[in-house]
Enzyme design. Structure first.
Site, PDB file in Angstrom:
ATOM      1  N   LYS A   1      19.516  51.022 -13.065  1.00 36.19           N
ATOM      2  CA  LYS A   1      19.342  49.905 -12.129  1.00 36.19           C
ATOM      3  C   LYS A   1      20.529  49.749 -11.189  1.00 36.19           C
ATOM      4  CE  LYS A   1      20.867  46.758 -15.749  1.00 36.19           C
ATOM      5  NZ  LYS A   1      20.782  47.732 -16.853  1.00 36.19           N
TER       6      LYS A   1
ATOM      7  N   ALA B   1      22.497  66.838 -21.789  1.00 35.16           N
ATOM      8  CA  ALA B   1      23.879  66.746 -21.320  1.00 35.16           C
ATOM      9  C   ALA B   1      24.569  65.548 -21.954  1.00 35.16           C
ATOM     10  CB  ALA B   1      23.920  66.623 -19.796  1.00 35.16           C
TER      11      ALA B   1
ATOM     12  N   GLY C   1      22.227  62.260 -20.998  1.00 35.04           N
ATOM     13  CA  GLY C   1      22.615  61.120 -21.828  1.00 35.04           C
ATOM     14  C   GLY C   1      21.849  61.102 -23.123  1.00 35.04           C
ATOM     15  N   CYS C   2      22.571  60.805 -24.193  1.00 36.95           N
ATOM     16  CA  CYS C   2      21.914  60.756 -25.504  1.00 36.95           C
ATOM     17  C   CYS C   2      22.400  59.541 -26.286  1.00 36.95           C
ATOM     18  CB  CYS C   2      22.184  62.047 -26.282  1.00 36.95           C
ATOM     19  SG  CYS C   2      21.073  62.307 -27.687  1.00 36.95           S
TER      20      CYS C   2
ATOM     21  N   VAL D   1      21.467  55.237 -26.950  1.00 38.62           N
ATOM     22  CA  VAL D   1      20.346  54.565 -27.611  1.00 38.62           C
ATOM     23  C   VAL D   1      19.020  54.945 -26.962  1.00 38.62           C
ATOM     24  CG1 VAL D   1      19.305  52.325 -28.112  1.00 38.62           C
ATOM     25  CG2 VAL D   1      21.772  52.633 -28.378  1.00 38.62           C
ATOM     26  N   VAL D   2      18.970  54.862 -25.628  1.00 36.96           N
ATOM     27  CA  VAL D   2      17.716  55.161 -24.929  1.00 36.96           C
ATOM     28  C   VAL D   2      17.426  56.651 -24.949  1.00 36.96           C
ATOM     29  CG1 VAL D   2      16.495  55.044 -22.717  1.00 36.96           C
ATOM     30  CG2 VAL D   2      17.937  53.140 -23.450  1.00 36.96           C
TER      31      VAL D   2
ATOM     32  N   GLU E   1      10.627  53.072 -13.401  1.00 40.15           N
ATOM     33  CA  GLU E   1      10.020  51.883 -13.998  1.00 40.15           C
ATOM     34  C   GLU E   1      10.939  51.215 -15.022  1.00 40.15           C
ATOM     35  OE1 GLU E   1       7.692  48.974 -14.110  1.00 40.15           O
ATOM     36  OE2 GLU E   1       6.613  50.665 -13.247  1.00 40.15           O
TER      37      GLU E   1
ATOM     38  N   LYS F   1      18.715  44.115 -10.463  1.00 38.02           N
ATOM     39  CA  LYS F   1      17.261  44.157 -10.613  1.00 38.02           C
ATOM     40  C   LYS F   1      16.569  43.402  -9.477  1.00 38.02           C
ATOM     41  CE  LYS F   1      17.752  44.527 -15.624  1.00 38.02           C
ATOM     42  NZ  LYS F   1      17.683  43.817 -16.925  1.00 38.02           N
TER      43      LYS F   1
END
Length: 432
Positions: free
Chosen positions: A104, A42, A9-10, A12-13, A128, A204
């Site tokens: 999550k 990926a 994944g690319c 925002v995070v 985390e 969560k």
């Protein structure tokens, strides 16, 4: 020799993780004991502009090939959702790679399977970033409090809903107006359902309950969930009159007999002296009540690219160190087996606002209904208005099923025009 990281994944995070790994390369190498290097990324589609300074050869659409490559040491999953994330993580741990994830939804639905697979392969799965962004919360619950007995965890774990409720409280804005502002500022998605209906917080809550009570029996489906779409300006005003503020809380609580746990997400009226009442804007905070440690508070930004990437990087350093040491630090195999009890068995308090006929005997008849259900009244307030009146009652603690049935019986009284509002009230454990 550098440790190679596969990034799944690319967005925002993912982009922020990639940027931080590059910008802090020398510091991360010193903390880990070896350089960290992005070995592949990926993505769903090639050819998109991913920013300057990124080698286009790193990108691939074959995520399975990437996570099983012999030269890859660690995997970071930030694509979200259930599939293909679950299959990719399982492939990675089967191939002997430790994994860091911020997912999550997947952890709440099938975290036990992922962690069991990691133990079998002797690798780590750290997460985390899955709850409360950059706030160091899950590792203290898992490790620092492992020798203590946690009684209750209350958390503001969704920044969008906290922002909306804060605006309604401090500025007198309505729900729709506050949601629109949250969307304008980027705190809420175009489709805010996951936030305002409590789905995000419920996922969560499941993770928090599993860690706090060392039980694998909690999934998102076990969490009683209510959102904030029905919270009105009248609810906010009633809370103020009681010296309270309305918050959407994730609440994980051990039953008094210790034989089960309750896990729920819903709006509550919270006394303003409670530390969580002071959490404003889009911030997150989690309040832990433990037997020996007492009251603990974890506070900070709970969402966004940078806070989440910070938590991911912290986990990445930890799993990289473990790999160099040829060890893994899992959550342990001990499972208390504590089941999740139904919401009806949860002990709580209700704030009930009734529109009633203003005539003699109304309060006595209402009190009789409470008595029939074995629920005592803590305080009551009545305000007249012509032929009608508003009756506001707060109960003592009682099982939620009894409180809910009390409300239904009140609806059936001929002197009750309507049940204008019902909301649960929370406080410190000893004040509940």
């Amino acid at each position: 020799m550098a440790m190679k990281v596969a990034l799944l994944g690319c967005g925002v995070v993912g982009a922020e993780v990639m940027r931080l790994v590059d910008r802090q390369a020398s510091e991360l190498a010193a903390r880990v004991g070896a350089p960290l290097e992005i070995g592949g990324i990926a993505v769903r589609r090639l050819g998109r502009d991913r920013g300057t300074g990124v080698d286009p050869e790193l990108f691939t659409t074959d995520a399975t090939e990437l996570v099983t490559r012999p030269d890859i040491d660690l995997v970071v999953e930030v694509i979200g959702g259930i599939e293909p994330a679950r299959s990719l993580i399982l492939e990675a741990v089967k191939a002997g790679k430790s994994v860091v994830t911020a997912n999550k939804a997947l952890l709440a639905e099938d975290g036990a399977t992922l962690l069991a697979a990691a133990r079998e392969s002797g690798v780590d799965v750290y997460y985390e970033a899955a709850v409360a962004g950059a706030i160091p919360l899950l590792r203290p619950l898992r490790d620092s409090l492992a020798g203590d007995r946690v009684h209750r965890v209350l958390g503001i774990v969704n920044g969008t809903t906290n922002f909306i409720l804060d605006r309604m409280d401090t500025q007198g804005a309505g729900f729709a107006e506050s949601l629109e502002e949250a969307q304008t500022l980027g705190y809420a998605e175009a489709d805010p359902t996951a936030d305002v209906e409590g789905f995000d917080a419920a996922a969560k809550a499941a993770i928090l309950a599993r860690l706090a009570f060392h039980t694998q029996n909690v999934t998102a489906a076990d969490v009683h969930r209510e959102g904030i779409t029905e919270v009105s300006s009248g609810d906010i005003a009633s809370a103020k009159a009681m010296g309270c503020v309305v918050k959407l809380l994730a609440i994980c609580q051990r039953a008094e007999d210790g034989a089960s746990v309750g896990v729920r997400v819903h709006p509550v009226m919270l006394p303003r002296e409670h530390p969580l009442a002071a959490v404003t804007e889009a911030y997150n905070a989690v309040f832990v009540e433990a037997e020996s440690a007492g009251r603990l508070m974890f506070y900070g930004p709970g969402a966004g690219g940078s806070p989440t990437a910070s938590a991911v990087l912290g986990d990445l350093v930890a799993v990289a160190r473990n790999r160099l040491a040829r060890t893994s630090v899992g959550e342990g195999t001990h499972d208390t087996g504590l089941p999740v009890h139904a919401m009806g068995k949860t002990v709580t308090r209700y704030h009930i606002s009734l529109d009633v006929a203003d005539r003699p005997g109304v309060l006595a008849r209402v009190a009789e209904v409470f008595a029939q259900m074995g629920v005592s009244i803590k305080n009551v307030r009545q305000e007249g208005s012509g032929e009608d009146a508003q009756l506001v009652l707060v109960s003592h603690t009682a099982p939620d099923a009894a409180l809910s049935e009390t409300v239904e019986r009140l609806r059936g009284l001929d002197m009750v025009r309507s049940v204008a509002s019902v909301m649960r009230v929370e406080a410190f454990a000893e004040d509940a």
